[in-house]
Write an enzyme that holds these catalytic residues in place. Structure first.
Site, PDB file in Angstrom:
ATOM      1  N   GLU A 265      -7.452  -7.893  53.377  1.00 59.92           N
ATOM      2  CA  GLU A 265      -6.296  -7.602  54.224  1.00 59.92           C
ATOM      3  C   GLU A 265      -4.975  -8.046  53.601  1.00 59.92           C
ATOM      4  OE1 GLU A 265      -5.831  -5.976  56.884  1.00 59.92           O
ATOM      5  OE2 GLU A 265      -7.831  -5.611  57.667  1.00 59.92           O
ATOM      6  N   SER A 266      -4.904  -9.297  53.185  1.00 53.60           N
ATOM      7  CA  SER A 266      -3.609  -9.872  52.816  1.00 53.60           C
ATOM      8  C   SER A 266      -3.631 -10.726  51.570  1.00 53.60           C
ATOM      9  CB  SER A 266      -3.104 -10.746  53.974  1.00 53.60           C
ATOM     10  OG  SER A 266      -3.989 -11.849  54.159  1.00 53.60           O
TER      11      SER A 266
END
Length: 530
Positions: free
Chosen positions: A123-124
């Site tokens: 995701e990040s």
């Protein structure tokens, strides 16, 4: 010099690691640290490895893996990318090791697959300040609507999507809901987390109507392109971590040791003051509490701060001795003719809502000559280096080529129309202003545009380049007051009316101004002080 956990934590930040958490308690000695809601009644055997001297968290993680990784070419493609980029793996795991610790504890508490602790890498890359083109924010890249759906506050002061503790709770709530909807199929839950449950439901209905299987890889071709790679990327990480020695990969060692605790603040507090009470750098406090957008915690909560474990007692004791009146600095502001609440709020880096609350105002009507109580930062705003504004300035300053233009949004304009006007890409324009390409714009907002140096700037814009012929200038934004005209303003700042017109090309030569109108001026510092 004794190396304390807090000093180690601060040193770790220099390597871009931003949060560590308290391990789940397994004995009476640790039950006092159960501030994260971790189940104190978990079987001691489940945590035996965690309490061993120099235990390795990733090794403990692997012993609980239960997601089967199928032999699919898409997974091998993603795995090969990770294997070719060992430096990336080192950076991401080092940045995320304290987050992984907390997330594993929450997953174990819920009896969810611990493999999901690796999902924030996809995701990040374990960056709590990450903001994507799709308006997703934080470690778990939660979009605004999903954040609201799962109770994450998002306001001027605070964004719960970046709060590691709150966002992890919301993300796991969502994943649990998705797993129930898809009959315990965690790969479909992960796919739906990325693309939305509607896309997965639609693909399932289509395959069922054809009598075909409904596992992820049977549905993959019907899902959005990003999701087709998202799940294999996650599974590749699971395979890599679970088989690191045989794959020739050496992963960073992650210790199972408590490093932080959560302290109640009892109300809003200036973050610079909180850092001083805890005896830690302000930037450390921001990195432990990435959900706070401004110089203070939110007046509406959460009224808690994450602090290094060996500083928490010092912080609590100092906070208990602090009078409530000293949590924030208060100023008396005399309202000038033509001033509005929003202008005063902008001047003092606070919100209109806070001004209303502090002064018992029901609306936005204020009267010239009266005074307002204004909450103000304890230190100069520049000292708060990880506020939303500071991060935006950092993003904008990374653009080195061309000249920076300040564009004031007009009614009906969008990022697309502004991008067309300046000949830049919508994605780039959104990135320069920490926005998503589909975000709407309000009239009067000022946004940054970077254009080629040799491209003429369109009429109605203001560049950040100071006027030639002035050796030492200061760019200021002046708010027009009742009774002002171009001659009065020019005389006040010792500039020419022609300069005002040149720096503010939206002005007309008849000199008509409106109270509240914003003007750009380049002031000769030497002349002002003479």
């Amino acid at each position: 010099m004794r190396i304390t956990p807090a000093l180690m934590l601060i040193a770790t930040f220099a390597a871009d690691i931003v949060l560590a958490t308290v391990p789940p308690p397994i004995s009476d000695d640790l039950r006092g640290l159960n501030e994260f809601g971790i189940n104190p009644d978990a079987p001691a055997s489940a945590w035996a490895a965690a309490t061993a001297t120099n235990s390795d968290l990733l090794r403990r993680l692997v012993t609980q893996f239960r997601v089967e990784v199928p032999a699919e070419p898409w997974i091998e493609q993603e795995l090969n990318w990770y294997l070719r980029h060992p430096g990336y793996l080192d950076r991401v795991f080092n940045r995320g090791q304290p987050y992984i610790y907390y997330i594993i504890g929450e997953l174990e508490k819920r009896s969810m697959p611990v493999e999901l602790a690796l999902l924030p890498i996809v995701e990040s890359a374990f960056d709590p300040f990450a903001y994507s083109h799709g308006r997703a924010a934080g470690l778990w890249q939660i979009i605004p609507g999903t954040g609201r759906r799962f109770g994450l506050a998002q306001n001027w002061w605070y964004d719960g999507r970046r709060d590691v503790v709150a966002a992890t709770r919301a993300a796991l709530d969502y994943l649990e809901l998705l797993a129930r909807e898809f009959d315990g199929d965690w790969l479909l839950a992960v796919a739906a987390y990325n693309s939305g449950e509607g896309n997965v439901r639609k693909a399932i209905r289509r395959n069922r109507s054809r009598g075909e299987p409904i596992d992820f890889f049977s549905l993959r071709a019907q899902l959005p392109r990003e999701t087709r790679a998202y799940v294999p990327r996650f599974l590749a990480l699971v395979k890599l971590v679970g088989n690191a020695p045989s794959l020739g990969v050496t992963l960073p060692r992650i210790e199972d040791t408590p490093t932080i605790a959560i302290a109640d603040t009892g109300g809003q507090i200036d973050l610079a003051l909180a850092a001083e009470l805890a005896g830690i750098p302000l930037e450390t406090l921001y990195r432990l509490n990435p959900g706070f957008n401004r110089w203070a915690t939110s007046p509406d909560g959460p009224h808690q701060l994450v602090v290094p474990l060996d500083a928490v007692q010092t912080f609590r004791e100092a906070l208990a001795k602090l009078p409530d009146s000293q949590r924030l600095r208060w100023l008396r502001h005399k309202i000038a003719e033509g001033e509005t609440l929003s202008q005063i709020a902008e001047r003092y880096s606070t919100s209109v809502k806070s001004l209303r609350q502090a002064n018992n105002l029901r609306g936005n009507t204020i009267r010239a000559g009266r005074h307002l109580l204004v909450p103000a930062s304890r230190e100069p705003i520049a000292a708060y280096t990880l506020t939303a504004e500071a991060r935006l300035r950092t993003t904008q300053s990374r653009q080195r080529d061309g000249q920076q233009v300040k564009h004031t949004v007009r009614r009906g304009e969008s990022l697309w129309t502004i991008a067309q006007r300046y000949g830049v890409g919508v994605q780039a324009l959104a990135r320069w202003n920490a926005m998503a390409p589909r975000d709407t714009l309000s009239a009067g907002r000022e946004i940054v545009v970077w254009v080629d140096s040799d491209v003429p700037v369109a009429s109605g814009t203001e560049t950040s380049t100071p006027p030639r012929g002035i050796d030492e200038t200061r760019r200021i934004r002046y708010t027009v007051r009742n009774g002002d005209n171009l001659s009065v303003i020019a005389a006040r700042f010792r500039v020419q009316v022609s300069d005002l017109l040149r720096w503010n090309s939206s002005l007309t030569r008849d000199g008509i101004l409106r109270p509240g109108q914003r003007l750009t001026l380049y002031v000769d510092v030497a002349r002002q002080s003479s």
